[in-house]
Design a protein around this motif. Structure first.
Motif, mmCIF file in Angstrom:
data_model
loop_
_atom_site.group_PDB
_atom_site.id
_atom_site.type_symbol
_atom_site.label_atom_id
_atom_site.label_comp_id
_atom_site.label_asym_id
_atom_site.label_seq_id
_atom_site.Cartn_x
_atom_site.Cartn_y
_atom_site.Cartn_z
ATOM 1 N N GLU A 48 0.828 -1.207 0.000
ATOM 2 C CA GLU A 48 0.000 0.000 0.000
ATOM 3 C C GLU A 48 0.864 1.259 0.000
ATOM 4 O OE1 GLU A 48 -2.452 -0.441 3.402
ATOM 5 O OE2 GLU A 48 -3.750 -1.981 2.490
ATOM 6 N N LEU A 49 1.968 1.226 0.752
ATOM 7 C CA LEU A 49 2.873 2.375 0.780
ATOM 8 C C LEU A 49 3.457 2.636 -0.601
ATOM 9 C CD1 LEU A 49 4.605 4.517 2.261
ATOM 10 C CD2 LEU A 49 6.285 2.694 2.665
ATOM 11 N N VAL A 50 3.941 1.580 -1.258
ATOM 12 C CA VAL A 50 4.540 1.752 -2.584
ATOM 13 C C VAL A 50 3.500 2.273 -3.566
ATOM 14 C CG1 VAL A 50 5.589 0.531 -4.519
ATOM 15 C CG2 VAL A 50 6.331 0.020 -2.179
ATOM 16 N N GLU A 51 2.281 1.780 -3.452
ATOM 17 C CA GLU A 51 1.216 2.247 -4.347
ATOM 18 C C GLU A 51 0.942 3.735 -4.134
ATOM 19 O OE1 GLU A 51 -3.502 1.283 -5.310
ATOM 20 O OE2 GLU A 51 -2.339 -0.024 -3.988
ATOM 21 N N GLU A 52 0.892 4.157 -2.869
ATOM 22 C CA GLU A 52 0.633 5.569 -2.594
ATOM 23 C C GLU A 52 1.793 6.441 -3.062
ATOM 24 O OE1 GLU A 52 -0.897 6.576 1.283
ATOM 25 O OE2 GLU A 52 -1.583 4.528 1.595
ATOM 26 N N LEU A 53 3.010 5.984 -2.865
ATOM 27 C CA LEU A 53 4.159 6.758 -3.336
ATOM 28 C C LEU A 53 4.192 6.812 -4.867
ATOM 29 C CD1 LEU A 53 6.984 5.571 -0.904
ATOM 30 C CD2 LEU A 53 5.658 7.682 -0.810
ATOM 31 N N THR A 54 3.771 5.709 -5.488
ATOM 32 C CA THR A 54 3.730 5.687 -6.953
ATOM 33 C C THR A 54 2.748 6.717 -7.482
ATOM 34 O OG1 THR A 54 4.307 3.331 -6.981
ATOM 35 C CG2 THR A 54 3.289 4.239 -8.961
ATOM 36 N N ASN A 55 1.583 6.771 -6.844
ATOM 37 C CA ASN A 55 0.592 7.760 -7.255
ATOM 38 C C ASN A 55 1.056 9.184 -6.933
ATOM 39 O OD1 ASN A 55 -1.138 5.750 -8.174
ATOM 40 N ND2 ASN A 55 -2.129 5.520 -6.183
ATOM 41 N N ALA A 56 1.692 9.338 -5.766
ATOM 42 C CA ALA A 56 2.176 10.666 -5.391
ATOM 43 C C ALA A 56 3.237 11.168 -6.359
ATOM 44 C CB ALA A 56 2.740 10.631 -3.965
ATOM 45 N N ALA A 57 4.054 10.253 -6.877
ATOM 46 C CA ALA A 57 5.105 10.649 -7.817
ATOM 47 C C ALA A 57 4.575 10.807 -9.231
ATOM 48 C CB ALA A 57 6.232 9.624 -7.798
ATOM 49 N N GLY A 58 3.314 10.386 -9.482
ATOM 50 C CA GLY A 58 2.750 10.512 -10.825
ATOM 51 C C GLY A 58 3.282 9.494 -11.801
ATOM 52 N N ALA A 59 3.729 8.331 -11.305
ATOM 53 C CA ALA A 59 4.299 7.317 -12.186
ATOM 54 C C ALA A 59 3.312 6.816 -13.242
ATOM 55 C CB ALA A 59 4.839 6.154 -11.357
ATOM 56 N N PRO A 60 2.027 6.559 -12.898
ATOM 57 C CA PRO A 60 1.104 6.094 -13.948
ATOM 58 C C PRO A 60 0.971 7.093 -15.095
ATOM 59 C CG PRO A 60 0.179 5.698 -11.768
ATOM 60 C CD PRO A 60 1.388 6.543 -11.579
ATOM 61 N N ALA A 61 0.911 8.378 -14.763
ATOM 62 C CA ALA A 61 0.798 9.393 -15.810
ATOM 63 C C ALA A 61 2.051 9.435 -16.671
ATOM 64 C CB ALA A 61 0.541 10.756 -15.175
ATOM 65 N N VAL A 62 3.210 9.280 -16.035
ATOM 66 C CA VAL A 62 4.459 9.271 -16.789
ATOM 67 C C VAL A 62 4.503 8.067 -17.715
ATOM 68 C CG1 VAL A 62 6.961 9.077 -16.590
ATOM 69 C CG2 VAL A 62 5.702 10.548 -15.023
ATOM 70 N N ALA A 63 4.074 6.903 -17.197
ATOM 71 C CA ALA A 63 4.070 5.704 -18.034
ATOM 72 C C ALA A 63 3.137 5.874 -19.228
ATOM 73 C CB ALA A 63 3.652 4.495 -17.192
ATOM 74 N N GLU A 64 1.970 6.475 -18.989
ATOM 75 C CA GLU A 64 1.022 6.696 -20.084
ATOM 76 C C GLU A 64 1.602 7.671 -21.108
ATOM 77 O OE1 GLU A 64 -3.610 8.210 -20.716
ATOM 78 O OE2 GLU A 64 -2.770 7.932 -18.696
ATOM 79 N N ALA A 65 2.251 8.725 -20.627
ATOM 80 C CA ALA A 65 2.854 9.698 -21.539
ATOM 81 C C ALA A 65 3.955 9.062 -22.372
ATOM 82 C CB ALA A 65 3.395 10.887 -20.757
ATOM 83 N N MET A 66 4.765 8.231 -21.736
ATOM 84 C CA MET A 66 5.854 7.594 -22.462
ATOM 85 C C MET A 66 5.337 6.528 -23.411
ATOM 86 S SD MET A 66 8.406 9.296 -21.647
ATOM 87 C CE MET A 66 9.547 8.316 -22.592
ATOM 88 N N GLU A 67 4.210 5.915 -23.076
ATOM 89 C CA GLU A 67 3.587 4.961 -24.003
ATOM 90 C C GLU A 67 3.134 5.672 -25.263
ATOM 91 O OE1 GLU A 67 -0.279 1.945 -24.053
ATOM 92 O OE2 GLU A 67 0.643 2.545 -22.140
ATOM 93 N N SER A 68 2.521 6.853 -25.089
ATOM 94 C CA SER A 68 2.111 7.649 -26.247
ATOM 95 C C SER A 68 3.327 8.103 -27.041
ATOM 96 C CB SER A 68 1.297 8.864 -25.783
ATOM 97 O OG SER A 68 0.126 8.457 -25.101
ATOM 98 N N ALA A 69 4.373 8.495 -26.336
ATOM 99 C CA ALA A 69 5.589 8.921 -27.018
ATOM 100 C C ALA A 69 6.203 7.774 -27.811
ATOM 101 C CB ALA A 69 6.594 9.452 -25.991
ATOM 102 N N TYR A 70 6.073 6.556 -27.275
ATOM 103 C CA TYR A 70 6.591 5.380 -27.975
ATOM 104 C C TYR A 70 5.852 5.191 -29.299
ATOM 105 C CZ TYR A 70 7.757 0.411 -28.698
ATOM 106 O OH TYR A 70 8.176 -0.785 -29.212
ATOM 107 N N GLU A 71 4.522 5.345 -29.244
ATOM 108 C CA GLU A 71 3.732 5.187 -30.460
ATOM 109 C C GLU A 71 4.069 6.274 -31.479
ATOM 110 O OE1 GLU A 71 -0.342 5.117 -29.341
ATOM 111 O OE2 GLU A 71 -0.200 3.192 -28.306
ATOM 112 N N LEU A 72 4.202 7.505 -31.004
ATOM 113 C CA LEU A 72 4.539 8.592 -31.928
ATOM 114 C C LEU A 72 5.929 8.408 -32.504
ATOM 115 C CD1 LEU A 72 3.083 11.616 -29.931
ATOM 116 C CD2 LEU A 72 2.156 10.570 -32.007
ATOM 117 N N ARG A 73 6.835 7.928 -31.699
ATOM 118 C CA ARG A 73 8.185 7.676 -32.184
ATOM 119 C C ARG A 73 8.176 6.569 -33.232
ATOM 120 N NH1 ARG A 73 13.098 9.930 -32.991
ATOM 121 N NH2 ARG A 73 14.823 8.537 -32.496
#
Length: 554
Positions: free
Chosen positions: A303-328
């Motif tokens: 639960e701690l790691v999940e909260e820190l992951t959300n606090a750091a915005g990791a899911p949004a970064v992963a989604e952004a990089m996924e889109s960047a991968y497709e555009l690349r």
């Protein structure tokens, strides 16, 4: 005239086992101080440190000598009693207040006594020794090893005298309180010394002096009343002996007690043991009854790691990089003809920003994620909720402090972990290059086909080159076939681009999952090193503290 009412004293010297036990308890007390520093009450830790120092010094000094203090109020006759035991007029006597202003010491057996008297801080002018030549006449060899101290009055009008009494009361091996029939219930004595030192009954002796002033039938009544008073104040099974320095045999009972105490040579260790008992009980409330956890549970960690992951915005970064991968990927596997048409109506800034997306993301994590500090703090609070519930308040605070030890640097550390997890775009899959080469080959074929059709129209239809052109350029009938070839290459390019885009979509999802897992692993390492491990270390300190308390109280 004497009446003694004391329990039998143990015979024989202190056993090695008891000495080892005392040493182990002192070691445990030292660990308690070490582990509790910065966590427990400073006064308690200070008192423990003083005791450890005092006990260590006393144990290093002569174990063959027993320090016995005669303390009492003005007019109780303690100095007369001191002289009677010594057999010499060593301490001034009288009823003037105060009479004894400095501690007087009489020593039976000089070997090793000097350093002990120095530690007791007895003035050299007030040190006396019973040499063997004098002892032979009075058969005092049975007191060999006795250090008898006559203290100033505890009720003296001089503050320095009371301070002297207070100091010796804390370091004497055997505490002897001399009272008289008129003032044995003196409130100052009972309030300041009997009650605070009630648990020292094993190393405390009450001497009812001047019983010669009582009628024979009154002595037992006075002893009974004194015993009742002492027991009511918490002094369990008080040892009481009656004396009269006025008669030749009036101190024999008291002297027998001293002989037994010196022979047993246990008073020193018993006194220190009682000191340790008293102090260990003060540490007991910090021990807690519930067995502490070894660390953060697996569920709480997740639960701690999940909260820190959300606090750091990791899911949004992963989604952004996924889109960047497709555009690349579109730059390599997309149909160039379509890209050229789209470029004519697209915003050039969008393409420029895409090329810098990775650097923008990396730069976003070079400093603290200030807006998310609150989320980090909430995560730190929640991770300790299930741990500190059963801990004593002081240790609950220390565990929470351990969890927050790196709170200020956590956002930056989380950002750095995401920054390191971002992939590089300098390397692309080889099949992207193969597709790009194939697509440009198709583009080249399409351009050549269009050029061929133009030449056929020019030479075959409009006869631009004369009447005898080359068959491949002058035959208009080839135009439909070449047109079909051009359309086919265009279709192949579009189909290739469509198929590759589907493949890229599947691989980009896996790429996003891999990168999110990579960031999750990085965040887990940050959580372990900056939160989980400090909490586990603090719980380990608490567990060792509990074991030390148990050892000190055993």
């Amino acid at each position: 005239m004497t009446t003694a009412a004391i329990p039998a004293s143990p015979a024989g010297p202190a056993s090695p086992d008891s000495a080892a036990d005392l040493s182990g308890r002192l070691t445990a007390l030292d660990r308690m101080v070490e582990l509790g520093t910065g966590r427990l009450d400073d006064k308690l830790l200070g008192d423990a440190a003083v005791l450890l120092e005092r006990a260590g010094e006393r144990l290093r000094l002569s174990g063959e000598h027993t320090v016995v203090t005669l303390a009492g109020g003005t007019g109780s006759g303690k100095s007369s009693l001191f002289n009677a035991i010594c057999g010499l007029e060593l301490s001034p006597t009288g009823v003037r207040r105060p009479m004894t202003s400095k501690a007087h010491a009489c020593v039976w057996g000089l070997d090793g006594a000097g350093p002990l008297l120095d530690w007791l801080d007895v003035d050299k002018r007030h040190r006396y020794a019973r040499a063997s030549a004098l002892d032979s006449a009075r058969s005092d060899s049975s007191l060999q090893g006795l250090v008898l101290l006559d203290l100033p009055d505890h009720d003296s009008i001089q503050a320095v005298h009371r301070a002297e009494v207070d100091r010796f009361v804390t370091i004497a091996d055997l505490l002897v309180w001399v009272v008289d029939p008129q003032k044995y219930a003196d409130a100052a004595l009972h309030r300041n010394y009997i009650v605070p030192f009630a648990r020292y009954a094993g190393v405390t002796l009450i001497v009812l002096n001047q019983v010669d002033k009582l009628q024979p039938g009154e002595v037992d009544d006075c002893v009974a009343d004194l015993r009742r008073l002492l027991e009511a104040e918490g002094l369990a099974k008080p040892r009481i002996v009656t004396t009269s320095a006025a008669s030749e045999d009036g101190v024999l009972g008291f002297r027998d007690v001293l002989v037994d105490t010196v022979a047993a040579r246990r008073a020193r260790s018993e006194r220190i043991t009682t000191d340790v008992d008293r102090l260990a009980d003060r540490f007991a409330p910090y021990r807690g009854d519930a067995e502490p956890p070894a660390g953060v549970s697996a569920q709480a960690r997740t639960e701690l790691v999940e909260e820190l992951t959300n606090a750091a915005g990791a899911p949004a970064v992963a989604e952004a990089m996924e889109s960047a991968y497709e555009l690349r990927a579109a730059d390599f596997v997309g149909w160039p003809v379509h890209a050229m048409i789209a470029r004519l109506r697209s915003d050039p800034l969008r393409r420029m920003r895409l090329t810098e997306l990775r650097e923008e993301l990396r730069n976003a994590f070079t400093g603290p994620v200030g807006a998310q500090q609150g989320d980090v703090d909430n995560a730190l609070v929640r991770v300790t909720e299930g741990i500190t519930g059963d801990l004593p308040a002081a240790w609950a605070r220390s565990v929470r402090a351990a969890a927050r030890a790196h709170a200020a640097g956590l956002p930056e550390a989380l950002g750095a972990s995401l920054k390191d997890a971002l992939p590089t775009f300098n390397q692309v899959p080889r099949w992207w290059w193969l597709v790009k080469t194939w697509q440009y080959f198709l583009v080249l074929a399409t351009v050549l086909g269009v050029a061929w059709i133009g030449l056929l129209v020019a030479y075959g239809v409009f006869k631009v080159g004369g009447e005898n052109p080359n068959a491949l350029l002058g035959e208009p009938g080839l135009i439909p076939y070449v047109a079909v070839l051009v359309v086919s290459t265009l279709g192949m390019g579009w189909l290739t681009s469509s198929a590759c885009r589907n493949m890229v979509a599947l691989s980009s999802a896996k790429h996003g999952e891999r990168m999110e897992q990579h960031m999750l692993d990085s965040i887990e390492r940050v959580a372990d090193s900056m939160i989980i491990e400090p909490i586990a270390d603090e719980l380990d300190v608490y567990a060792r503290f509990r074991a030390a308390v148990d050892a000190a109280r055993s």
